[in-house]
Design a protein around this motif. Structure first.
Motif, PDB file in Angstrom:
ATOM      1  N   ALA A  69       0.833  -1.205   0.000  1.00 26.42           N
ATOM      2  CA  ALA A  69       0.000   0.000   0.000  1.00 26.42           C
ATOM      3  C   ALA A  69       0.868   1.256   0.000  1.00 26.42           C
ATOM      4  N   LEU A  70       1.906   1.238   0.804  1.00 25.47           N
ATOM      5  CA  LEU A  70       2.819   2.372   0.880  1.00 25.47           C
ATOM      6  C   LEU A  70       3.469   2.633  -0.476  1.00 25.47           C
ATOM      7  N   GLU A  71       4.001   1.573  -1.077  1.00 25.15           N
ATOM      8  CA  GLU A  71       4.688   1.704  -2.361  1.00 25.15           C
ATOM      9  C   GLU A  71       3.750   2.104  -3.491  1.00 25.15           C
ATOM     10  N   GLN A  72       2.551   1.566  -3.483  1.00 27.36           N
ATOM     11  CA  GLN A  72       1.630   1.812  -4.578  1.00 27.36           C
ATOM     12  C   GLN A  72       0.984   3.196  -4.510  1.00 27.36           C
ATOM     13  N   PHE A  73       0.638   3.662  -3.313  1.00 31.82           N
ATOM     14  CA  PHE A  73      -0.152   4.886  -3.210  1.00 31.82           C
ATOM     15  C   PHE A  73       0.571   6.086  -2.619  1.00 31.82           C
ATOM     16  N   LEU A  74       1.475   5.895  -1.678  1.00 34.98           N
ATOM     17  CA  LEU A  74       2.061   7.042  -0.998  1.00 34.98           C
ATOM     18  C   LEU A  74       3.458   7.412  -1.482  1.00 34.98           C
ATOM     19  N   VAL A  75       4.290   6.443  -1.753  1.00 32.36           N
ATOM     20  CA  VAL A  75       5.636   6.762  -2.233  1.00 32.36           C
ATOM     21  C   VAL A  75       5.569   7.597  -3.520  1.00 32.36           C
ATOM     22  N   PRO A  76       4.747   7.229  -4.497  1.00 29.19           N
ATOM     23  CA  PRO A  76       4.704   8.039  -5.725  1.00 29.19           C
ATOM     24  C   PRO A  76       4.228   9.473  -5.500  1.00 29.19           C
ATOM     25  N   VAL A  77       3.271   9.665  -4.613  1.00 24.26           N
ATOM     26  CA  VAL A  77       2.740  11.010  -4.417  1.00 24.26           C
ATOM     27  C   VAL A  77       3.726  11.897  -3.672  1.00 24.26           C
ATOM     28  N   VAL A  78       4.456  11.367  -2.712  1.00 21.31           N
ATOM     29  CA  VAL A  78       5.431  12.217  -2.009  1.00 21.31           C
ATOM     30  C   VAL A  78       6.691  12.395  -2.843  1.00 21.31           C
ATOM     31  N   ALA A  79       7.051  11.408  -3.645  1.00 22.63           N
ATOM     32  CA  ALA A  79       8.220  11.531  -4.510  1.00 22.63           C
ATOM     33  C   ALA A  79       7.948  12.496  -5.650  1.00 22.63           C
ATOM     34  N   GLY A  80       6.676  12.612  -6.040  1.00 19.03           N
ATOM     35  CA  GLY A  80       6.294  13.478  -7.143  1.00 19.03           C
ATOM     36  C   GLY A  80       6.177  14.939  -6.760  1.00 19.03           C
ATOM     37  N   GLY A  81       6.375  15.227  -5.484  1.00 15.78           N
ATOM     38  CA  GLY A  81       6.343  16.622  -5.062  1.00 15.78           C
ATOM     39  C   GLY A  81       4.943  17.183  -4.926  1.00 15.78           C
ATOM     40  N   ALA A  82       3.970  16.320  -4.656  1.00 12.82           N
ATOM     41  CA  ALA A  82       2.615  16.816  -4.429  1.00 12.82           C
ATOM     42  C   ALA A  82       2.625  17.680  -3.176  1.00 12.82           C
ATOM     43  N   LYS A  83       1.514  18.293  -2.848  1.00 10.67           N
ATOM     44  CA  LYS A  83       1.438  19.241  -1.740  1.00 10.67           C
ATOM     45  C   LYS A  83       2.118  18.706  -0.494  1.00 10.67           C
TER      46      LYS A  83
END
Length: 84
Positions: A69-83
């Motif tokens: 779950a962490l890898e699929q949903f949260l790592v990409p969003v924080v790595a992508g520089g979202a808010k």
């Protein structure tokens, strides 16, 4: 012998709730991560980037469902520089 406490679904949920993410009791790790991502994308979740980094450092004591779950949903969003 050293005994490490596993990061399970309840622990994952509690850490996200502590950041202000509203998640129903008993939610699976995937639901927790989806809800945190949605809130982060909409209004930002202060401390989410730090939490994801902390959890990534604990991969060896994380249950597979939480890791996925962490890898699929949260790592990409924080790595992508979202808010922040």
């Amino acid at each position: 012998m050293m005994i490490a406490e596993l990061v399970d679904g309840d622990d994952f949920r509690q850490r996200l709730v502590a950041l202000g993410v509203r998640i129903p009791d008993g939610a699976c790790p995937e639901t927790c991560a989806r809800m945190a991502r949605l809130m982060h994308e909409q209004v930002g979740v202060e401390g989410l980037v730090a939490l994801v980094a902390e959890l990534e450092a604990q991969r060896e004591v994380m249950l597979p469902s939480v890791r996925n779950a962490l890898e699929q949903f949260l790592v990409p969003v924080v790595a992508g520089g979202a808010k922040p």
